[in-house]
Design an enzyme around this catalytic site. Structure first.
Site, PDB file in Angstrom:
ATOM      1  N   CYS A 116       0.875  -1.175   0.000  1.00 25.80           N
ATOM      2  CA  CYS A 116       0.000   0.000   0.000  1.00 25.80           C
ATOM      3  C   CYS A 116       0.914   1.228   0.000  1.00 25.80           C
ATOM      4  O   CYS A 116       2.130   1.092   0.024  1.00 25.80           O
ATOM      5  CB  CYS A 116      -0.990  -0.011   1.169  1.00 25.80           C
ATOM      6  SG  CYS A 116      -0.292   0.130   2.813  1.00 25.80           S
ATOM      7  N   CYS A 121       3.108   0.404  -8.266  1.00 24.40           N
ATOM      8  CA  CYS A 121       3.651  -0.929  -8.040  1.00 24.40           C
ATOM      9  C   CYS A 121       4.198  -1.462  -9.359  1.00 24.40           C
ATOM     10  O   CYS A 121       3.486  -1.482 -10.363  1.00 24.40           O
ATOM     11  CB  CYS A 121       2.560  -1.854  -7.515  1.00 24.40           C
ATOM     12  SG  CYS A 121       3.153  -3.506  -7.132  1.00 24.40           S
ATOM     13  N   CYS A 134      -2.335   1.500  -4.181  1.00 24.38           N
ATOM     14  CA  CYS A 134      -1.099   2.169  -4.607  1.00 24.38           C
ATOM     15  C   CYS A 134      -1.098   2.456  -6.104  1.00 24.38           C
ATOM     16  O   CYS A 134      -0.124   2.968  -6.628  1.00 24.38           O
ATOM     17  CB  CYS A 134       0.143   1.383  -4.188  1.00 24.38           C
ATOM     18  SG  CYS A 134       0.259  -0.275  -4.842  1.00 24.38           S
TER      19      CYS A 134
END
Length: 138
Positions: free
Chosen positions: A16, A94, A90
């Site tokens: 996150c 990522c 996120c």
């Protein structure tokens, strides 16, 4: 009882933004529920200075101590070593690698929330982690 080699265990990475709430609670649950059957990592794209104290308190209510955890910066090595990458808010931060299993869990952010607001988030995470363990056991 024989112990399987480490490379036989799946590795799950929880990601996150701040690695202070959702991903820490998920990692705590996975460690607690799966024991040494699954390796657990967590990281954040913009890690906070410390784990959210309300997330720590919510997990303590479940008998899970995450006080010794510290937010970690997401890096390519963590993603490469993971069999499953679970993202929680996120977005595109990522890194994506072909052949990895990705799951995106839509959960409210516990940052700045009261314990009463964080408990339902914690309970959603617990249910999702239990489903994840079941899917990895198959």
């Amino acid at each position: 009882m024989t112990h399987e080699p480490d490379d036989a265990r799946p590795t799950v990475l929880f990601v996150c933004v701040h690695n202070a709430g959702r991903s820490q609670m998920a990692a705590g649950y996975l460690q607690h529920l799966a024991g040494d059957r699954i390796d657990v990592l967590s990281a954040g794209s913009q890690p906070a200075d410390q784990v959210n104290p309300v997330a720590v308190a919510a997990m303590a209510e479940e008998g899970i101590d995450i006080t010794s955890e510290t937010p970690k910066l997401l890096n390519d090595a963590a993603v490469c070593s993971a069999d499953v990458v679970v993202t929680m808010g996120c977005g595109d931060e990522c890194p994506f690698y072909a052949g990895k299993r990705y799951e995106d869990w839509v959960l409210d952010d516990p940052a700045g929330q009261s314990i009463d607001a964080v408990r339902p988030i914690r309970d959603q995470i617990k249910a999702k982690v239990a489903d994840l363990i079941d899917s990895l056991a198959r």
